[in-house]
Design a protein around this motif. Sequence first.
Motif, PDB file in Angstrom:
ATOM      1  N   THR A  61       0.735  -1.253   0.103  1.00 42.19           N
ATOM      2  CA  THR A  61       0.175   0.065  -0.012  1.00 42.19           C
ATOM      3  C   THR A  61       0.912   1.183  -0.152  1.00 42.19           C
ATOM      4  O   THR A  61       0.565   2.220  -0.708  1.00 42.19           O
ATOM      5  CB  THR A  61      -0.881  -0.133   1.198  1.00 42.19           C
ATOM      6  OG1 THR A  61      -1.825  -1.081   1.211  1.00 42.19           O
ATOM      7  CG2 THR A  61      -1.704   1.366   1.245  1.00 42.19           C
ATOM      8  N   GLY A 100       2.557   1.604  -3.278  1.00 42.84           N
ATOM      9  CA  GLY A 100       1.432   2.114  -4.186  1.00 42.84           C
ATOM     10  C   GLY A 100       1.285   3.390  -4.352  1.00 42.84           C
ATOM     11  O   GLY A 100       1.025   4.411  -5.163  1.00 42.84           O
ATOM     12  N   ILE A 101       1.178   4.235  -3.023  1.00 44.48           N
ATOM     13  CA  ILE A 101       0.782   5.597  -2.727  1.00 44.48           C
ATOM     14  C   ILE A 101       2.043   6.277  -3.269  1.00 44.48           C
ATOM     15  O   ILE A 101       1.788   7.364  -3.841  1.00 44.48           O
ATOM     16  CB  ILE A 101       0.486   5.757  -1.275  1.00 44.48           C
ATOM     17  CG1 ILE A 101      -0.900   5.282  -0.998  1.00 44.48           C
ATOM     18  CG2 ILE A 101       0.421   7.366  -1.005  1.00 44.48           C
ATOM     19  CD1 ILE A 101      -1.108   5.219   0.550  1.00 44.48           C
ATOM     20  N   TRP A 131       4.272   5.586  -5.552  1.00 39.78           N
ATOM     21  CA  TRP A 131       4.058   5.391  -6.987  1.00 39.78           C
ATOM     22  C   TRP A 131       3.243   6.269  -7.687  1.00 39.78           C
ATOM     23  O   TRP A 131       3.436   7.132  -8.528  1.00 39.78           O
ATOM     24  CB  TRP A 131       3.813   3.953  -7.355  1.00 39.78           C
ATOM     25  CG  TRP A 131       3.846   3.633  -8.971  1.00 39.78           C
ATOM     26  CD1 TRP A 131       2.989   3.655 -10.040  1.00 39.78           C
ATOM     27  CD2 TRP A 131       5.366   3.221  -9.657  1.00 39.78           C
ATOM     28  NE1 TRP A 131       3.470   3.578 -10.994  1.00 39.78           N
ATOM     29  CE2 TRP A 131       5.004   3.272 -10.988  1.00 39.78           C
ATOM     30  CE3 TRP A 131       6.552   3.115  -9.316  1.00 39.78           C
ATOM     31  CZ2 TRP A 131       5.597   3.009 -12.069  1.00 39.78           C
ATOM     32  CZ3 TRP A 131       7.353   2.915 -10.612  1.00 39.78           C
ATOM     33  CH2 TRP A 131       7.110   2.732 -11.569  1.00 39.78           C
ATOM     34  N   PHE A 132       1.932   6.322  -7.122  1.00 34.76           N
ATOM     35  CA  PHE A 132       0.982   7.176  -7.524  1.00 34.76           C
ATOM     36  C   PHE A 132       1.208   8.778  -7.302  1.00 34.76           C
ATOM     37  O   PHE A 132       1.107   9.542  -8.271  1.00 34.76           O
ATOM     38  CB  PHE A 132      -0.292   6.962  -6.880  1.00 34.76           C
ATOM     39  CG  PHE A 132      -1.493   7.992  -7.174  1.00 34.76           C
ATOM     40  CD1 PHE A 132      -2.180   7.769  -8.501  1.00 34.76           C
ATOM     41  CD2 PHE A 132      -1.902   8.999  -6.288  1.00 34.76           C
ATOM     42  CE1 PHE A 132      -3.315   8.862  -8.860  1.00 34.76           C
ATOM     43  CE2 PHE A 132      -2.875   9.768  -6.767  1.00 34.76           C
ATOM     44  CZ  PHE A 132      -3.487   9.799  -7.896  1.00 34.76           C
ATOM     45  N   LEU A 133       1.723   9.167  -6.205  1.00 32.91           N
ATOM     46  CA  LEU A 133       2.151  10.467  -5.827  1.00 32.91           C
ATOM     47  C   LEU A 133       3.462  10.875  -6.813  1.00 32.91           C
ATOM     48  O   LEU A 133       3.411  12.105  -7.133  1.00 32.91           O
ATOM     49  CB  LEU A 133       2.651  10.524  -4.444  1.00 32.91           C
ATOM     50  CG  LEU A 133       2.945  11.882  -4.003  1.00 32.91           C
ATOM     51  CD1 LEU A 133       1.618  12.770  -4.115  1.00 32.91           C
ATOM     52  CD2 LEU A 133       3.311  11.890  -2.498  1.00 32.91           C
ATOM     53  N   GLY A 144       4.355   9.696  -9.839  1.00 34.92           N
ATOM     54  CA  GLY A 144       3.632   9.882 -11.235  1.00 34.92           C
ATOM     55  C   GLY A 144       2.922  11.120 -11.142  1.00 34.92           C
ATOM     56  O   GLY A 144       3.010  11.844 -12.331  1.00 34.92           O
ATOM     57  N   PHE A 145       2.082  11.325 -10.228  1.00 36.19           N
ATOM     58  CA  PHE A 145       1.139  12.887 -10.233  1.00 36.19           C
ATOM     59  C   PHE A 145       2.349  13.977 -10.396  1.00 36.19           C
ATOM     60  O   PHE A 145       2.265  14.945 -11.002  1.00 36.19           O
ATOM     61  CB  PHE A 145       0.326  12.727  -9.119  1.00 36.19           C
ATOM     62  CG  PHE A 145      -0.246  14.037  -9.155  1.00 36.19           C
ATOM     63  CD1 PHE A 145      -1.396  14.140  -9.996  1.00 36.19           C
ATOM     64  CD2 PHE A 145      -0.018  15.005  -8.153  1.00 36.19           C
ATOM     65  CE1 PHE A 145      -2.104  15.443  -9.669  1.00 36.19           C
ATOM     66  CE2 PHE A 145      -0.534  16.267  -8.102  1.00 36.19           C
ATOM     67  CZ  PHE A 145      -1.707  16.546  -8.962  1.00 36.19           C
ATOM     68  N   THR A 181       4.113  14.097 -13.797  1.00 41.46           N
ATOM     69  CA  THR A 181       3.459  14.258 -15.103  1.00 41.46           C
ATOM     70  C   THR A 181       2.472  15.571 -14.973  1.00 41.46           C
ATOM     71  O   THR A 181       2.224  16.162 -15.995  1.00 41.46           O
ATOM     72  CB  THR A 181       2.434  13.115 -15.476  1.00 41.46           C
ATOM     73  OG1 THR A 181       1.525  12.906 -14.123  1.00 41.46           O
ATOM     74  CG2 THR A 181       3.298  11.680 -15.578  1.00 41.46           C
ATOM     75  N   LYS A 182       2.285  16.085 -13.765  1.00 40.44           N
ATOM     76  CA  LYS A 182       1.162  17.397 -13.655  1.00 40.44           C
ATOM     77  C   LYS A 182       2.019  18.284 -13.050  1.00 40.44           C
ATOM     78  O   LYS A 182       1.858  19.299 -13.590  1.00 40.44           O
ATOM     79  CB  LYS A 182       0.366  16.738 -12.834  1.00 40.44           C
ATOM     80  CG  LYS A 182      -0.771  15.667 -13.221  1.00 40.44           C
ATOM     81  CD  LYS A 182      -1.371  16.001 -14.382  1.00 40.44           C
ATOM     82  CE  LYS A 182      -2.096  14.689 -14.861  1.00 40.44           C
ATOM     83  NZ  LYS A 182      -2.637  14.804 -16.149  1.00 40.44           N
TER      84      LYS A 182
END
Length: 78
Positions: free
Chosen positions: A30, A33-34, A36-38, A40-41, A44-45
């Motif tokens: 978990t 995953g958090i 990785w998501f953070l 990536g955000f 990319t943003k």
Amino acid sequence: MSNRNTDFENVLKWIVIVILAIFALKIVATVLGIAWFLGGFLITKVLPLVVLVWLVMKAVQYFRGNGSTSPTPPPSSF
């Protein structure tokens, strides 16, 4: 009978260890995953926006620096 009790205790101990290990792996997955998501955000943003603003600021500094003919005054000492 004593040997049978220790075998049963060992089996119970390993069952508890396996359950705790699975729980710990779920927590680690978990968190990864958090992250990785953070990540990536942010890449990319947020990062393109930060780079764009930085480039605009550098362009403004560059063009202002060439247009002004007055030298900057020395800092005042009190």
